[in-house]
Design an enzyme around this catalytic site. Structure first.
Site, PDB file in Angstrom:
ATOM      1  N   ASP A  63       9.885  10.461 -39.863  1.00 31.65           N
ATOM      2  CA  ASP A  63      10.978   9.344 -39.484  1.00 31.65           C
ATOM      3  C   ASP A  63      12.489   9.687 -39.860  1.00 31.65           C
ATOM      4  OD1 ASP A  63       8.722   8.034 -39.264  1.00 31.65           O
ATOM      5  OD2 ASP A  63       8.815   6.653 -40.984  1.00 31.65           O
ATOM      6  N   ALA A  64      12.705  10.580 -40.937  1.00 30.55           N
ATOM      7  CA  ALA A  64      13.949  11.148 -41.376  1.00 30.55           C
ATOM      8  C   ALA A  64      14.648  11.695 -39.913  1.00 30.55           C
ATOM      9  CB  ALA A  64      14.058  11.882 -42.479  1.00 30.55           C
ATOM     10  N   TYR A  77      14.005  11.330 -36.800  1.00 35.69           N
ATOM     11  CA  TYR A  77      14.104  10.294 -35.872  1.00 35.69           C
ATOM     12  C   TYR A  77      15.671   9.589 -36.074  1.00 35.69           C
ATOM     13  CZ  TYR A  77      13.628   6.129 -33.138  1.00 35.69           C
ATOM     14  OH  TYR A  77      13.778   4.877 -32.391  1.00 35.69           O
ATOM     15  N   ASP A  78      15.773   9.132 -37.474  1.00 40.92           N
ATOM     16  CA  ASP A  78      16.789   8.421 -37.718  1.00 40.92           C
ATOM     17  C   ASP A  78      18.000   9.170 -37.662  1.00 40.92           C
ATOM     18  OD1 ASP A  78      15.068   6.267 -38.444  1.00 40.92           O
ATOM     19  OD2 ASP A  78      14.919   6.746 -40.513  1.00 40.92           O
ATOM     20  N   SER A 126      14.773  -5.727   0.252  1.00 40.23           N
ATOM     21  CA  SER A 126      13.548  -5.865   0.794  1.00 40.23           C
ATOM     22  C   SER A 126      13.651  -5.364   2.368  1.00 40.23           C
ATOM     23  CB  SER A 126      13.162  -7.537   0.757  1.00 40.23           C
ATOM     24  OG  SER A 126      14.184  -8.270   1.159  1.00 40.23           O
ATOM     25  N   GLU A 163       5.668   5.152   7.585  1.00 41.01           N
ATOM     26  CA  GLU A 163       5.256   5.187   6.132  1.00 41.01           C
ATOM     27  C   GLU A 163       4.227   3.970   5.954  1.00 41.01           C
ATOM     28  OE1 GLU A 163       8.180   5.398   2.788  1.00 41.01           O
ATOM     29  OE2 GLU A 163       9.316   6.650   4.061  1.00 41.01           O
ATOM     30  N   LYS A 215       2.791   0.943   4.074  1.00 42.22           N
ATOM     31  CA  LYS A 215       3.148  -0.057   3.253  1.00 42.22           C
ATOM     32  C   LYS A 215       2.120  -0.335   2.213  1.00 42.22           C
ATOM     33  CE  LYS A 215       6.453  -4.182   3.244  1.00 42.22           C
ATOM     34  NZ  LYS A 215       5.667  -4.950   2.240  1.00 42.22           N
ATOM     35  N   ASP A 224       0.451  -2.226  -0.580  1.00 42.66           N
ATOM     36  CA  ASP A 224       0.855  -3.549  -1.303  1.00 42.66           C
ATOM     37  C   ASP A 224       0.836  -3.338  -2.856  1.00 42.66           C
ATOM     38  OD1 ASP A 224       1.449  -6.130  -1.262  1.00 42.66           O
ATOM     39  OD2 ASP A 224      -0.584  -7.011  -0.864  1.00 42.66           O
ATOM     40  N   ARG A 246      11.839  -4.544  -9.701  1.00 38.91           N
ATOM     41  CA  ARG A 246      12.691  -4.822  -8.762  1.00 38.91           C
ATOM     42  C   ARG A 246      13.328  -6.087  -8.866  1.00 38.91           C
ATOM     43  NH1 ARG A 246      12.427  -8.164  -4.322  1.00 38.91           N
ATOM     44  NH2 ARG A 246      14.255  -7.621  -2.629  1.00 38.91           N
ATOM     45  N   TYR A 299       8.848   6.584  -2.493  1.00 36.90           N
ATOM     46  CA  TYR A 299       9.256   6.644  -1.097  1.00 36.90           C
ATOM     47  C   TYR A 299      10.824   6.455  -0.824  1.00 36.90           C
ATOM     48  CZ  TYR A 299       9.455   1.537  -1.889  1.00 36.90           C
ATOM     49  OH  TYR A 299       9.652   0.205  -2.711  1.00 36.90           O
ATOM     50  N   LYS A 311      11.139   3.493   9.518  1.00 30.48           N
ATOM     51  CA  LYS A 311      12.468   3.906   9.033  1.00 30.48           C
ATOM     52  C   LYS A 311      13.356   4.867   9.931  1.00 30.48           C
ATOM     53  CE  LYS A 311      10.990   3.476   4.380  1.00 30.48           C
ATOM     54  NZ  LYS A 311      10.692   4.128   2.959  1.00 30.48           N
ATOM     55  N   LYS A 320       3.719  -5.449  10.245  1.00 28.87           N
ATOM     56  CA  LYS A 320       2.765  -5.549   9.305  1.00 28.87           C
ATOM     57  C   LYS A 320       1.532  -6.199  10.068  1.00 28.87           C
ATOM     58  CE  LYS A 320       4.490  -7.788   5.307  1.00 28.87           C
ATOM     59  NZ  LYS A 320       4.423  -8.950   4.456  1.00 28.87           N
ATOM     60  N   CYS A 380     -37.508 -25.461   1.525  1.00 25.45           N
ATOM     61  CA  CYS A 380     -37.280 -24.646   2.721  1.00 25.45           C
ATOM     62  C   CYS A 380     -36.580 -25.833   3.573  1.00 25.45           C
ATOM     63  CB  CYS A 380     -38.194 -23.819   3.527  1.00 25.45           C
ATOM     64  SG  CYS A 380     -37.738 -23.216   4.860  1.00 25.45           S
ATOM     65  N   CYS A 431     -39.251 -25.358   6.914  1.00 21.58           N
ATOM     66  CA  CYS A 431     -40.690 -25.629   6.852  1.00 21.58           C
ATOM     67  C   CYS A 431     -40.846 -26.723   5.711  1.00 21.58           C
ATOM     68  CB  CYS A 431     -41.603 -24.646   6.754  1.00 21.58           C
ATOM     69  SG  CYS A 431     -41.494 -23.570   5.345  1.00 21.58           S
ATOM     70  N   CYS A 440     -38.149 -18.689   0.608  1.00 21.17           N
ATOM     71  CA  CYS A 440     -39.087 -19.461   1.367  1.00 21.17           C
ATOM     72  C   CYS A 440     -40.280 -18.368   1.375  1.00 21.17           C
ATOM     73  CB  CYS A 440     -38.683 -20.148   2.656  1.00 21.17           C
ATOM     74  SG  CYS A 440     -40.167 -20.764   3.391  1.00 21.17           S
ATOM     75  N   CYS A 469     -43.426 -20.359   8.515  1.00 23.98           N
ATOM     76  CA  CYS A 469     -42.121 -21.011   8.491  1.00 23.98           C
ATOM     77  C   CYS A 469     -41.329 -20.691   9.983  1.00 23.98           C
ATOM     78  CB  CYS A 469     -41.091 -20.543   7.449  1.00 23.98           C
ATOM     79  SG  CYS A 469     -39.370 -21.134   7.568  1.00 23.98           S
TER      80      CYS A 469
HETATM   81  S1  IVH Z   1      11.319   0.975   1.682  1.00 26.41           S
HETATM   82  C1  IVH Z   1      15.150  -0.873   1.909  1.00 26.41           C
HETATM   83  N1  IVH Z   1       9.099   1.935   1.593  1.00 26.41           N
HETATM   84  O1  IVH Z   1       7.771  -3.262   0.583  1.00 26.41           O
HETATM   85  C2  IVH Z   1      13.870  -0.153   1.949  1.00 26.41           C
HETATM   86  N2  IVH Z   1       9.189   0.049   0.822  1.00 26.41           N
HETATM   87  O2  IVH Z   1       8.904  -5.627   1.757  1.00 26.41           O
HETATM   88  C3  IVH Z   1      12.744  -1.120   1.096  1.00 26.41           C
HETATM   89  N3  IVH Z   1       7.033  -0.972   0.080  1.00 26.41           N
HETATM   90  O3  IVH Z   1      10.364  -3.805  -1.874  1.00 26.41           O
HETATM   91  C4  IVH Z   1      11.916  -0.393   0.645  1.00 26.41           C
HETATM   92  N4  IVH Z   1       5.961   0.532   0.684  1.00 26.41           N
HETATM   93  O4  IVH Z   1       7.839  -2.945  -2.702  1.00 26.41           O
HETATM   94  C5  IVH Z   1       9.766   0.883   1.578  1.00 26.41           C
HETATM   95  N5  IVH Z   1       7.117   3.006   2.162  1.00 26.41           N
HETATM   96  C6  IVH Z   1       7.658   2.004   1.768  1.00 26.41           C
HETATM   97  C7  IVH Z   1       7.086   0.767   1.069  1.00 26.41           C
HETATM   98  C8  IVH Z   1       7.785  -0.195   0.633  1.00 26.41           C
HETATM   99  C9  IVH Z   1       5.676  -0.487   0.033  1.00 26.41           C
HETATM  100  C10 IVH Z   1       7.178  -2.481  -0.473  1.00 26.41           C
HETATM  101  C11 IVH Z   1       8.647  -2.372  -1.442  1.00 26.41           C
HETATM  102  C12 IVH Z   1       9.523  -3.225  -0.977  1.00 26.41           C
HETATM  103  C13 IVH Z   1       8.535  -4.094  -0.114  1.00 26.41           C
HETATM  104  C14 IVH Z   1       9.740  -4.669   1.064  1.00 26.41           C
END
Ligand code: IVH
Length: 691
Positions: A47-48, A50-51, A96, A127, A129, A131, A150, A242, A306, A330, A424, A427, A442, A448
């Site tokens: 601890d000492a 760290y402090d 976004s 790339e 996407k 979820d 975010r 990404y 992109k 999408k 049933c 039947c 059944c 049946c």
């Molecule tokens: S690029 C300006 N690349 O999608 C670029 N986003 O709907 C924004 N996401 O908030 C991000 N895979 O959470 C980028 N290969 C990818 C992604 C990605 C998933 C998500 C990310 C972003 C959301 C936007």
């Protein structure tokens, strides 16, 4: 250093470092010590010490306000008293993405890009996407000092301590030959949970009496925002990078190189990202990749397109919250909400009673659905589903959508609980529930009508006898008319039987009769499938008929005999022997034979040589170069036959290590020669030379 050894190895060196470097070093060290102390319950410094380090940082920060940082561990108290996380202002907004579901919308995006740049000379990066949740990781002198969500894009939350629990997040950037580590770098990416690990997590939560998460994304979000990072640590969170935020130092010129530099720094980059030279090739790749949706180990909601050049990205800029240089292409949504109108039960070919949901038609994965599966009555009870409920639905792949659960908040009180019928619906026989089964059945197998229809429908289906033009409707009609009661009866049908029936013109009748006659040539394996025995599909029927030469021999086999086949478990063995214990089912074999179907001849084999033609083998024990199944396949492949027990008809017994004593002694008694693995292989090889 005040007589205390500096764990950062700076006893003499502290003064050699610039204050900026020393401050960065102390901040990162303290973050990691805090993490070890608060999360891992371990402390590798007194601890000492760290402090002292913390005091040094406070002093340096006071002396050098120019290096002030709201994210310094001296300013952070982790989760605040009220449980909230400290707020983090993103130095560069986390954007976004605009999105399009139709190709036309993506084409329009391309046109805007071309117009904005005044050129069509654009490379693209595609790339996946995934979820999950976007996060930003700040590295100072290569060391992770901050991890933030975010939030609203401008201000997120400090979840550093939680993010430190992820193995896929480097705590320090790897020094590498690809690119020098910048003085300061923000790496952005997605935190997510794989679908298989999500299922396990939910099982764990339920077992612990907690509420399961609705989907992997919610689970990831909940796991990341735990007040106690010890809980986060037990969650299967993963991270893939990404892009980057602000960078203090050199950086490459393209998105594609960004990904490879991030990989060199130790980040996980999605392997399915692609650099495409043209828009058209990007779309071709995106479409091909989208087909893999159901095979991916994580949930994706589309692809991100992109512009590759970072200079072009800057030129295009941002519109509102969305970059003009990227678009999410999408998939159609796989979850939707609808109203549960009714629950109906249907009777299957083996008598199983399955409930299904009738729902108000709704768009899901790009198609209109009005039915959903419910699996069994237990599930309905567990979900507390009521008629009239607003329900959440999900559709994964091509399977029938299923109900995730009711939206309790949407209840009005008018919803009606549902009860499994006691009899049933076809039947009227009282339903039974054998042993620990979840399904009600059944038991009236022979009488049946509904079961009869389902059995016939199955017998003529593609994986069984494959009678084209014969399906659910025809099966129901012919059973209702009393023209057929089982699959064998189909082969006694004549054109006269159909004449005058609704929907049967002359041409259709003659085609159907042709298809019925052709089905007599189907191999015995398909005839076995057509009998509709529980658990006996294509693979099992092949395994069974490789061992037993005909349906009649199979019907006489004991459950032990059947279970001794490699790849056939006791469940299948029991199902088969139970089926043939019923006299009507045994009689069906005779009926099928009389109708002209193939009921013997074993499974179709691919014969690659005749080395073992006419020979009958019994295989026993285990082998160095092959499994027993492979030995049996080799025998078949070279024209021989493998059987289960030694008799006068046996040509050779193929003996491995630890053979069955009864087989070797029977062979000795009958004078059947025994071969070992080497002799057996020689026999095949010698013959091959002759050929
Ligand atoms: S690029 C300006 N690349 O999608 C670029 N986003 O709907 C924004 N996401 O908030 C991000 N895979 O959470 C980028 N290969 C990818 C992604 C990605 C998933 C998500 C990310 C972003 C959301 C936007």
């Amino acid at each position: 250093m005040r007589g205390i050894e500096d764990p950062l190895g700076n006893d003499r060196g502290a003064c050699m470092k610039s204050p900026r470097e020393r401050i960065a070093e102390l901040r990162s060290a303290i973050i990691q010590y805090d993490y070890k102390y608060f999360v891992l319950d371990e402390s590798d410094i007194p601890d000492a010490v760290y402090d002292t380090l913390r005091a040094e940082l406070l002093r340096l920060e006071a002396e050098h306000p120019e290096f002030d940082d709201p994210n310094s561990p001296t300013k952070l108290v982790g989760a605040k008293a009220d449980g909230a996380f400290a707020k983090v202002k993103h130095p560069q907004p986390m954007l976004s993405l605009g999105n399009g579901m139709e190709l036309a919308a993506v084409d329009a995006f391309r046109d805007r890009v071309y117009k904005g740049l005044g050129t069509t000379d654009v490379q693209w990066v595609v790339e996946p996407k995934i979820d999950g949740l976007a996060i930003a990781l700040t590295y100072v002198d290569g060391v992770l000092v901050l991890g933030a969500t975010r939030g609203d894009g401008e201000v997120g939350e400090d979840v550093t301590r939680n993010l430190l629990t992820l193995d896929s997040i480097p705590k320090a950037l790897l020094q590498n030959a690809t690119w020098p580590v910048p003085a300061r770098l923000e790496v952005r990416g997605e935190v997510y949970i794989r679908t298989d690990e999500f299922d396990l997590l939910n099982q764990r939560l339920v077992a612990a009496g907690e509420k399961p998460a609705a989907n992997p994304r919610n689970a990831a979000s909940g796991s990341l925002r735990q007040k106690d990072a010890k809980i986060t640590r037990q969650r299967p969170l993963r991270f893939f990078a990404y892009s980057i935020g602000p960078v203090d130092g050199q950086w490459p010129d393209t998105q594609w190189e960004t990904l490879s530099v991030l990989r060199a720094f130790g980040f996980v980059i999605n392997d399915d990202a692609r650099l495409c030279q043209t828009y058209d090739s990007a779309i071709v790749y995106a479409h091909a990749w989208m087909k893999k949706r159901d095979d991916l180990p994580y949930e994706v909601d589309g692809v991100v397109l992109k512009v590759n050049s970072l200079a072009q990205q800057r030129e295009l800029g941002v519109a509102g919250r969305d970059p003009r240089w990227a678009l999410a292409y999408k998939f159609p949504a796989r979850e939707a909400t609808s109203i549960l109108r009714n629950i109906i039960v249907s009777v299957g070919r083996t008598g199983n009673i399955t409930p299904a949901a009738e729902i108000a038609p709704v768009q899901l994965s790009g198609v209109t659905v009005s039915n959903a599966s419910l699996h069994n009555a237990d599930l309905i009870e567990k979900l507390d589903l009521r008629i009239g409920d607003t329900v959440n639905l999900k559709r994964a792949g091509d399977v029938i959508p299923y109900i995730i659960g009711p939206v309790i908040e949407a209840r009005t009180g008018a919803e009606q609980p549902w009860q499994m019928p006691s009899h049933c619906p076809s039947c009227g026989t009282a339903l039974v529930r054998p042993g620990t089964d979840v399904a009600w059945r059944c038991p009236n197998v022979a009488g049946c009508i509904e079961q009869r229809k389902r059995r016939i429908e199955y017998a003529v289906s593609r994986e069984a006898l494959d009678i084209v033009g014969f399906g659910e409707k025809q099966a129901a009609l012919l059973v209702d008319l009393g023209l057929i009661t089982d699959v064998a009866d189909i082969f006694g049908l004549t054109a006269d039987d159909f004449a005058g029936l609704e929907g049967f013109g002359e041409r259709k009748i003659s085609k159907l009769i042709d298809a019925i006659v052709a089905a007599k040539q189907q191999p015995v394996t398909r005839v076995l499938i057509s009998m509709g025995i529980t658990l006996v599909g294509t693979t099992v029927s092949q395994l069974l008929l490789q061992r037993f030469d005909s349906l009649a021999v199979l019907a006489d086999a004991t459950a032990e005999d059947i279970a001794s086949i490699e790849g056939v478990g006791p469940g299948i063995a029991q199902s088969v022997s139970e089926y043939f214990a019923a006299p009507t089912n045994r009689a069906l074999i005779a009926k099928l034979t009389a109708a002209g179907l193939q009921t013997s001849g074993g499974a179709t084999r691919v014969i690659s040589s005749t080395a073992l033609a006419g020979m009958v083998f019994v295989v026993t024990g285990s082998f160095a170069t092959m499994s027993r199944e492979q030995a049996e396949a080799l025998i078949a492949e070279h024209g021989g036959k493998a059987t289960g027990s030694v008799s006068k008809k046996t040509t050779y017994v193929l003996v491995g290590s630890e053979p069955g004593a009864s087989k070797t002694s029977k062979a000795a008694e009958l004078g059947v020669p025994m071969l070992n693995e080497v002799q057996f292989r020689q026999m095949i090889a010698e013959h091959a030379e002759d050929e």
